[in-house]
Motif scaffolding. Structure first.
Motif, PDB file in Angstrom:
ATOM      1  N   THR A 137      39.746  50.952  49.358  1.00 30.08           N
ATOM      2  CA  THR A 137      40.655  49.897  48.930  1.00 30.08           C
ATOM      3  C   THR A 137      40.425  49.638  47.455  1.00 30.08           C
ATOM      4  OG1 THR A 137      41.494  47.687  49.444  1.00 30.08           O
ATOM      5  CG2 THR A 137      39.108  47.967  49.405  1.00 30.08           C
ATOM      6  N   GLU A 138      41.144  48.672  46.910  1.00 27.72           N
ATOM      7  CA  GLU A 138      40.960  48.251  45.527  1.00 27.72           C
ATOM      8  C   GLU A 138      40.684  46.758  45.496  1.00 27.72           C
ATOM      9  OE1 GLU A 138      44.519  49.465  43.534  1.00 27.72           O
ATOM     10  OE2 GLU A 138      43.705  51.413  42.982  1.00 27.72           O
ATOM     11  N   ILE A 139      39.653  46.368  44.761  1.00 28.34           N
ATOM     12  CA  ILE A 139      39.343  44.948  44.575  1.00 28.34           C
ATOM     13  C   ILE A 139      40.381  44.361  43.635  1.00 28.34           C
ATOM     14  CG2 ILE A 139      37.662  43.315  43.659  1.00 28.34           C
ATOM     15  CD1 ILE A 139      35.466  45.274  44.428  1.00 28.34           C
ATOM     16  N   ASP A 140      41.022  43.269  44.055  1.00 32.39           N
ATOM     17  CA  ASP A 140      42.055  42.657  43.219  1.00 32.39           C
ATOM     18  C   ASP A 140      41.490  42.227  41.875  1.00 32.39           C
ATOM     19  OD1 ASP A 140      43.932  43.043  45.163  1.00 32.39           O
ATOM     20  OD2 ASP A 140      43.766  41.031  46.001  1.00 32.39           O
ATOM     21  N   VAL A 141      40.435  41.409  41.910  1.00 27.47           N
ATOM     22  CA  VAL A 141      39.799  40.934  40.678  1.00 27.47           C
ATOM     23  C   VAL A 141      38.288  40.925  40.897  1.00 27.47           C
ATOM     24  CG1 VAL A 141      39.663  39.108  38.940  1.00 27.47           C
ATOM     25  CG2 VAL A 141      41.784  39.438  40.221  1.00 27.47           C
ATOM     26  N   LEU A 142      37.562  41.539  39.976  1.00 25.27           N
ATOM     27  CA  LEU A 142      36.099  41.554  40.018  1.00 25.27           C
ATOM     28  C   LEU A 142      35.599  40.680  38.881  1.00 25.27           C
ATOM     29  CD1 LEU A 142      33.589  42.797  41.404  1.00 25.27           C
ATOM     30  CD2 LEU A 142      33.642  44.588  39.660  1.00 25.27           C
ATOM     31  N   CYS A 143      34.802  39.669  39.218  1.00 22.70           N
ATOM     32  CA  CYS A 143      34.335  38.691  38.232  1.00 22.70           C
ATOM     33  C   CYS A 143      32.817  38.656  38.170  1.00 22.70           C
ATOM     34  CB  CYS A 143      34.853  37.293  38.571  1.00 22.70           C
ATOM     35  SG  CYS A 143      36.650  37.154  38.586  1.00 22.70           S
ATOM     36  N   GLN A 144      32.323  38.087  37.089  1.00 24.68           N
ATOM     37  CA  GLN A 144      30.894  37.861  36.925  1.00 24.68           C
ATOM     38  C   GLN A 144      30.629  36.364  37.000  1.00 24.68           C
ATOM     39  OE1 GLN A 144      28.120  40.049  36.403  1.00 24.68           O
ATOM     40  NE2 GLN A 144      27.080  38.129  36.792  1.00 24.68           N
ATOM     41  N   GLY A 145      29.814  35.943  37.972  1.00 20.60           N
ATOM     42  CA  GLY A 145      29.411  34.555  38.086  1.00 20.60           C
ATOM     43  C   GLY A 145      28.098  34.314  37.383  1.00 20.60           C
ATOM     44  N   VAL A 150      31.372  38.581  41.692  1.00 15.29           N
ATOM     45  CA  VAL A 150      32.208  37.852  42.644  1.00 15.29           C
ATOM     46  C   VAL A 150      33.494  38.649  42.858  1.00 15.29           C
ATOM     47  CG1 VAL A 150      33.423  35.707  43.145  1.00 15.29           C
ATOM     48  CG2 VAL A 150      31.272  35.651  41.860  1.00 15.29           C
ATOM     49  N   VAL A 151      33.787  38.953  44.116  1.00 15.28           N
ATOM     50  CA  VAL A 151      35.000  39.671  44.488  1.00 15.28           C
ATOM     51  C   VAL A 151      36.076  38.659  44.844  1.00 15.28           C
ATOM     52  CG1 VAL A 151      36.042  41.247  46.164  1.00 15.28           C
ATOM     53  CG2 VAL A 151      33.731  41.687  45.290  1.00 15.28           C
ATOM     54  N   ILE A 152      37.237  38.772  44.202  1.00 16.59           N
ATOM     55  CA  ILE A 152      38.358  37.878  44.474  1.00 16.59           C
ATOM     56  C   ILE A 152      39.453  38.653  45.188  1.00 16.59           C
ATOM     57  CG2 ILE A 152      40.126  36.388  43.471  1.00 16.59           C
ATOM     58  CD1 ILE A 152      37.360  35.258  43.144  1.00 16.59           C
ATOM     59  N   GLU A 153      39.789  38.225  46.393  1.00 16.59           N
ATOM     60  CA  GLU A 153      40.913  38.793  47.145  1.00 16.59           C
ATOM     61  C   GLU A 153      42.090  37.845  46.979  1.00 16.59           C
ATOM     62  OE1 GLU A 153      43.138  41.286  49.801  1.00 16.59           O
ATOM     63  OE2 GLU A 153      41.506  41.536  48.363  1.00 16.59           O
TER      64      GLU A 153
END
Length: 273
Positions: A137-145, A150-153
């Motif tokens: 799959t593809e992660i919609d948005v990958l962030c740094q906390g 942090v993976v954002i769906e």
């Protein structure tokens, strides 16, 4: 929020992009075909879940006087709204371009949510996979906390906030429970989205040895609601994938890619308790 840059990664994000699996592009997505890894077709996460755990599901939706709940137009409109938001977020994450953001209120609310929670965008549409199970799959948005990735769906709906809260956890009337090992969970949208998020976190850990947390972010027509990863769903998903990896036939195990851990003991199905 300042435009993101792949050159400004935090240390915890570096292993993901320096892992040999990424530069070699062993897993790719072909438009109109799907995901492939070393020439072998992989299922998308949504399709994998639908085939195995909820083949029957009808979401509860608002019905207007002139439109039935199952009319295709409403579904198409919701998908287009989600696609516009997805493209706007991807353009912003990869290039810093904010022009598409003006056409999507859902994308604007998502960026505002990330800013309030001090999450810095690392990348969007990040390809992840688990060839040992046959999914990608593809992660919609990958962030740094503050302490981890942090993976954002990202999800969108044409419902209002009140309607969403009323129907999001409502199970299917014909098949109220999920099937197989997940039969302790209700067959509703909340658990569907939680399972998608849990599989993403598992794939990050399995393929790149990176631990992360995650949120499902639902943009309604009048607001935004976020749901953290459910610990119960996460544990069930981890057990499910462990069984999938260990109880495969010998013929299937010979097809596994070389990055799969050879130290893990794999039992043929005939020896399964």
């Amino acid at each position: 929020m300042s435009p993101p840059s792949r050159l400004r990664f935090f240390p915890s994000a570096l292993p993901f992009y320096t892992h040999p699996f990424v530069p070699a592009r062993r897993c790719i997505r072909k438009p109109g075909v799907g995901f492939e890894c070393d020439g072998r077709r992989l299922l998308g996460v949504t399709e994998y879940l639908r085939r195995n755990f909820y083949p029957t599901f009808k979401a509860t939706r608002r019905a207007t006087p002139n439109r039935s709940r199952t009319q295709p137009h409403s579904r198409g409109l919701g998908m287009r709204m989600g696609s516009i938001a997805d493209h706007a977020i991807t353009a912003f994450a990869k290039t810093g371009d904010i022009r598409k953001m003006t056409r999507s209120s859902a994308a604007q609310r998502l960026v505002q949510f990330l800013k309030i929670n001090k999450l810095t965008i690392v990348d969007a549409h990040v390809l992840i996979c688990d060839p040992s199970v046959g999914i990608a799959t593809e992660i919609d948005v990958l962030c740094q906390g503050k302490t981890s990735l942090v993976v954002i769906e990202n999800k969108t709906t044409l419902q209002s906030r009140t309607e969403h809260l009323r129907t999001y956890r409502t199970p299917d009337s014909e098949q109220p429970l999920l099937a197989g090992p997940l039969r302790t969970l209700l067959n509703n949208e909340y658990n569907h989205h939680q399972l998608q998020l849990a599989l993403m976190l598992m794939m990050l850990k399995q393929t790149y040895n990176i631990r992360a947390t995650g949120y499902v972010v639902m943009a309604t027509v009048d607001g935004l609601i976020h749901y953290p990863i459910n610990p119960t769903v996460f544990e069930l998903t981890r057990n499910l994938l462990a069984n999938q990896r260990h109880f495969r036939s010998p013929a299937y195990r010979q097809q596994l890619v070389s990055h799969d851990d050879p130290t893990i003991l794999r039992l043929p199905y005939r020896y399964r308790p």
